[in-house]
Design a protein around this motif. Structure first.
Motif, PDB file in Angstrom:
ATOM      1  N   CYS A   1       0.839  -1.194   0.000  1.00 25.71           N
ATOM      2  CA  CYS A   1       0.000   0.000   0.000  1.00 25.71           C
ATOM      3  C   CYS A   1       0.873   1.243   0.000  1.00 25.71           C
ATOM      4  CB  CYS A   1      -0.952   0.005   1.196  1.00 25.71           C
ATOM      5  SG  CYS A   1      -0.131   0.348   2.787  1.00 25.71           S
TER       6      CYS A   1
ATOM      7  N   ASN B   1      -9.349   8.716   5.524  1.00 25.76           N
ATOM      8  CA  ASN B   1      -9.409   7.864   4.329  1.00 25.76           C
ATOM      9  C   ASN B   1      -9.731   8.674   3.087  1.00 25.76           C
ATOM     10  OD1 ASN B   1      -8.874   5.555   5.764  1.00 25.76           O
ATOM     11  ND2 ASN B   1     -10.965   4.797   5.774  1.00 25.76           N
TER      12      ASN B   1
ATOM     13  N   TRP C   1      -3.946   4.797   2.174  1.00 28.60           N
ATOM     14  CA  TRP C   1      -4.349   4.917   3.580  1.00 28.60           C
ATOM     15  C   TRP C   1      -3.692   6.124   4.222  1.00 28.60           C
ATOM     16  CZ3 TRP C   1      -8.281   1.999   4.888  1.00 28.60           C
ATOM     17  CH2 TRP C   1      -8.479   0.780   4.217  1.00 28.60           C
TER      18      TRP C   1
ATOM     19  N   SER D   1      -2.909   4.502  11.553  1.00 24.51           N
ATOM     20  CA  SER D   1      -3.665   4.742  10.331  1.00 24.51           C
ATOM     21  C   SER D   1      -5.145   4.633  10.655  1.00 24.51           C
ATOM     22  CB  SER D   1      -3.261   3.736   9.250  1.00 24.51           C
ATOM     23  OG  SER D   1      -3.938   3.995   8.029  1.00 24.51           O
TER      24      SER D   1
END
Length: 334
Positions: A141, A173, A183, A196
């Motif tokens: 990611c 988000n 993220w 996160s």
């Protein structure tokens, strides 16, 4: 046909069809502000041909702790909720599948005032559905430090896993996706890294694993506890729990997210800065992910204390469904 048709939900001691587990619209809104929840995974072990709930009791105890801090009272203890969950999991006629479990508690009855009164009984429901684990599939990611700061733990404790705290994550988000990242990463009022959205964060620098402390506004993640213990005991890594500056992520050798849904998710970019080679997970992250995979799937059996077995009715070739009228697990009298 509804996605949940044919499934069961456990609701305050009663198993009922998924499509019948409803509440009146007047029962949502203000009452939802105090609602607490958990996310738990049950993994199939091909070695043992059995489903196991991962650290199930700890998740249930955290749910009850969140409800207690929300000044709501549960009629069930953690053991009763674990027993009900095992029965619910056994009702699935799908050996070989991994299942996600969502237990949650909300204010029982109808509340039209802004504040749910102290001592309000909590109604508890447990739902489950199939999910596909991404462990060992090479996924990665990208991250972006959010323009939204982490909510202050002095205003709403980060130790409470309540739905209202997750609106902060939702804003992050949306912000991250708008900036081309997957993220967000939230900073606290001191400019330190927290976590996160729905996942904790760790970095690797010079062979050392570093993760922010709970005191910086981090949820006491059960996955985080697991990975820190595995890193120390199984991989022999030095682990530091200390405040982390934003720039440390830019200069880290490896970065990854960790949580029930995230599992172990390597990051290859933070705010445009490549992490490692900028394409793949680092060596230590891969080793942690592999160890976590073997633990939750009972490959090694080193941590059976974390696994709650779900026994299927092999003679009949399918699980025995629980009664639709009542659970066999009594309410807590504590």
């Amino acid at each position: 046909m509804s996605a949940g048709y044919g499934r069961l939900i456990w609701r305050d001691g009663v198993f009922m069809p998924w499509e019948e587990a409803t509440v009146h619209i007047s029962s949502v809104g203000h009452a939802s502000v105090s609602a607490a929840f958990e996310g738990v995974h049950a993994y199939w072990s091909s070695t043992r041909e059995m489903l196991h709930g991962f650290r199930l009791r700890e998740h249930m105890q955290r749910l009850l702790d969140s409800l207690r801090m929300s000044w709501m009272e549960s009629a069930f203890d953690a053991d009763a909720l674990v027993g009900a969950t095992v029965e619910l999991l056994a009702s699935w006629q799908a050996p070989g599948k991994d299942l996600h479990i969502r237990p949650w508690g909300f204010a029982a009855g109808t509340h039209r005032q802004q504040m749910v009164p102290r001592g309000t009984p909590a109604e508890i429901a447990i739902e489950t559905w199939e999910f596909e684990s991404k462990l060992g599939q090479g996924r990665t990611c990208t991250l972006a430090v959010s323009s939204w700061p982490r909510f202050h733990p002095g205003a709403s404790p980060a130790s409470m896993k309540v739905f209202s705290n997750y609106h902060n994550g939702r804003l992050g988000n949306i912000d991250a996706l708008a900036r081309g990242a997957d993220w967000p990463v939230f900073l606290n009022a001191s400019g330190h890294i927290t976590e996160s959205s729905g996942a904790c964060i760790a970095l690797v620098k010079r062979g050392r694993l570093i993760t922010p402390p709970l005191s910086d506004g981090v949820l006491d993640s059960i996955t985080r506890r697991t990975l820190v213990q595995l890193a120390r005991e199984e991989l022999g890594l030095d682990v530091e729990t200390r405040p982390v500056e934003r720039t440390e992520l830019y200069l880290a050798d490896e970065v990854f997210l960790m949580g029930t849904s995230a599992e172990v998710l390597p990051a290859v970019e933070v705010d445009g800065f490549p992490v490692g080679d900028g394409r793949t997970a680092g060596e230590i992250t891969r080793a942690i992910e592999s160890r976590y995979h073997d633990t939750v799937r009972a490959v090694t059996g080193d941590h059976d204390e974390w696994l709650t077995p779900v026994h299927l009715d092999r003679a009949a070739g399918a699980p025995s469904p629980p009664s639709l009228t009542a659970s066999s697990h009594a309410r807590s009298t504590a």
